[in-house]
Motif scaffolding. Structure first.
Motif, short mmCIF file in Angstrom:
data_model
loop_
_atom_site.label_atom_id
_atom_site.label_comp_id
_atom_site.label_asym_id
_atom_site.label_seq_id
_atom_site.Cartn_x
_atom_site.Cartn_y
_atom_site.Cartn_z
N UNK A 68 7.26 -19.38 2.51
CA UNK A 68 6.48 -20.06 1.46
C UNK A 68 5.33 -19.24 0.88
N UNK A 69 4.91 -18.17 1.58
CA UNK A 69 3.85 -17.31 1.05
C UNK A 69 4.24 -16.77 -0.32
N UNK A 70 5.53 -16.45 -0.49
CA UNK A 70 5.99 -15.88 -1.76
C UNK A 70 5.82 -16.86 -2.91
N UNK A 71 6.23 -18.11 -2.70
CA UNK A 71 6.07 -19.12 -3.76
C UNK A 71 4.60 -19.48 -3.98
N UNK A 72 3.84 -19.56 -2.90
CA UNK A 72 2.42 -19.88 -3.03
C UNK A 72 1.67 -18.78 -3.79
N UNK A 73 2.17 -17.55 -3.71
CA UNK A 73 1.48 -16.44 -4.38
C UNK A 73 1.48 -16.58 -5.90
N UNK A 74 2.38 -17.42 -6.44
CA UNK A 74 2.39 -17.66 -7.88
C UNK A 74 1.24 -18.57 -8.31
N UNK A 75 0.71 -19.31 -7.34
CA UNK A 75 -0.32 -20.30 -7.65
C UNK A 75 -1.68 -19.93 -7.05
N UNK A 76 -1.65 -19.35 -5.86
CA UNK A 76 -2.88 -19.01 -5.15
C UNK A 76 -3.03 -17.49 -5.04
N UNK A 77 -4.11 -16.97 -5.54
CA UNK A 77 -4.37 -15.54 -5.43
C UNK A 77 -4.54 -15.14 -3.97
N UNK A 78 -5.13 -16.02 -3.16
CA UNK A 78 -5.32 -15.73 -1.73
C UNK A 78 -3.97 -15.55 -1.03
N UNK A 79 -2.98 -16.37 -1.40
CA UNK A 79 -1.64 -16.21 -0.82
C UNK A 79 -1.01 -14.90 -1.29
N UNK A 210 -12.63 -2.59 -2.83
CA UNK A 210 -11.90 -3.44 -3.78
C UNK A 210 -12.00 -4.91 -3.38
N UNK A 211 -11.86 -5.17 -2.08
CA UNK A 211 -11.99 -6.55 -1.60
C UNK A 211 -13.38 -7.11 -1.84
N UNK A 242 -11.76 -15.90 -1.55
CA UNK A 242 -10.97 -15.88 -0.32
C UNK A 242 -10.01 -14.70 -0.31
N UNK A 243 -9.38 -14.43 -1.46
CA UNK A 243 -8.47 -13.28 -1.56
C UNK A 243 -9.22 -11.97 -1.30
N UNK A 244 -10.42 -11.85 -1.87
CA UNK A 244 -11.23 -10.66 -1.64
C UNK A 244 -11.61 -10.50 -0.17
N UNK A 245 -11.95 -11.61 0.46
CA UNK A 245 -12.29 -11.56 1.89
C UNK A 245 -11.10 -11.15 2.74
N UNK A 246 -9.91 -11.59 2.36
CA UNK A 246 -8.70 -11.22 3.11
C UNK A 246 -8.49 -9.71 3.05
N UNK A 247 -8.71 -9.12 1.86
CA UNK A 247 -8.58 -7.67 1.74
C UNK A 247 -9.73 -6.95 2.42
N UNK A 248 -10.90 -7.53 2.34
CA UNK A 248 -12.12 -6.88 2.82
C UNK A 248 -12.22 -6.90 4.35
N UNK A 249 -12.06 -8.10 4.95
CA UNK A 249 -12.36 -8.24 6.38
C UNK A 249 -11.13 -8.03 7.28
N UNK A 250 -10.12 -8.94 7.26
CA UNK A 250 -9.02 -8.74 8.20
C UNK A 250 -8.25 -7.44 7.96
N UNK A 251 -7.94 -7.14 6.69
CA UNK A 251 -7.19 -5.91 6.41
C UNK A 251 -8.02 -4.68 6.73
#
Length: 309
Positions: A68-79, A210-211, A242-251
């Motif tokens: 479902x991450x793939x379909x959610x990525x069309x709607x949520x930038x964080x996904x 970038x994040x 949230x998308x920026x934080x995902x790139x910034x912190x966990x990644x």
């Protein structure tokens, strides 16, 4: 209206490219692994942990491209960012650690193996590969691909067109695989792990920048998400943060951990080389002492020397 969890969990994608590609590569790897271990013994050439690493990478690809991450990525930038980080940071090192080329060579059988090795050993291809996979080159290529695809016009083009979206994913995955191959199995070998850790730290730094830019941005970078998220009343600015934080912190943290692991491997390899050099010096000194004693004995007892001759 928000996206319901139960509804989102049903959004699996029967991707006509990703599913066959993962299935075919998994079968080829399994065949090569079976033939290799049958010939040389279980764990030879490819260790069990390395085989598990490869299949873990394959599972992570399915999570990114079919779940479902793939379909959610069309709607949520964080996904969408989660999907990209799997393709950039999670799957590539797992696949590379699994030594897929070794398994592929064995999977092709004797004739195919000979043809592939001959092709891979061609001077032109070797020259090109050395240039592309050199740490500095792939660091720049990998970083350039990442930043270019986050230009708003490029990113939204991928959102609007499935073929461009596939190209985006392919470029992320392929450059990341070459990057991780270059820093872990490149021409510098184990002695290059110190340099490799520096390149991974550099990657962690520019991706974190970038994040951070996405996290602190006051305006929406990709307006298409505002249109697509409207039916679900999504706060697109919060989603972008949230998308920026995902790139910034966990990644960024994962990259830093991998860089530290490479640095530790470099220290271990350096210590091993020092011990090996000390053993060689000690062995050389022992031989020299033995030779001196023999010569001394021969000069002190001429008749003993004659008997040895």
């Amino acid at each position: 209206m928000c996206i319901e969890v139960g509804q989102a969990l049903s959004w699996w994608t029967a991707d006509p490219v990703s599913l066959p590609a993962v299935a075919l590569s998994s079968m080829l790897y399994g065949r090569g692994l079976s033939l290799l271990w049958r010939s040389a013994g279980v764990g030879s050439g490819i260790r069990r942990s390395e085989a598990l690493s490869f299949y873990a990478g394959q599972v992570s690809l399915l999570i990114a491209l079919v779940s479902p991450i793939d379909r959610l990525s069309d709607v949520l930038f964080s996904a969408h960012m989660t999907q990209h980080e799997i393709l950039l940071v999670v799957a590539p090192p797992l696949l590379v650690l699994g030594k897929p080329l070794v398994a592929l060579v064995w999977a092709l059988g004797p004739k195919g193996r000979s043809a592939l090795l001959g092709w891979l050993d061609s001077p032109g291809l070797n020259r090109l590969w050395r240039r592309v996979s050199a740490p500095v080159s792939i660091l720049l290529i990998h970083g350039l691909v990442l930043w270019l695809w986050h230009i708003p016009s490029w990113f939204e083009a991928a959102l609007r067109n499935e073929w461009i979206h596939a190209l985006q994913h392919a470029s992320f995955l392929s450059t990341a695989v070459v990057f991780w191959w270059g820093v872990t199995r490149g021409r510098y070998g184990r002695g290059g792990y110190g340099m490799a850790s520096a390149f991974v730290f550099a990657t962690a730094m520019h991706t974190s920048i970038l994040g951070a830019l996405l996290t602190v941005a006051a305006r929406l970078w990709y307006p298409l998400y505002a249109v697509r998220g409207q039916p679900w009343s999504i706060d697109v600015i919060e989603d972008q943060r949230l998308a920026g934080l995902i790139m910034w912190v966990p990644a960024g943290l994962l990259l830093a951990v991998l860089a530290l692991a490479l640095f530790a491997a470099w220290l271990g390899e350096s210590a091993r080389r020092v011990k090996l050099a000390e053993r060689r010096r000690a062995a050389g000194a022992t031989r020299a002492i033995g030779t001196s004693v023999t010569l001394c004995d021969a000069s002190t007892h001429p008749d003993l020397g004659d008997s040895r001759r």
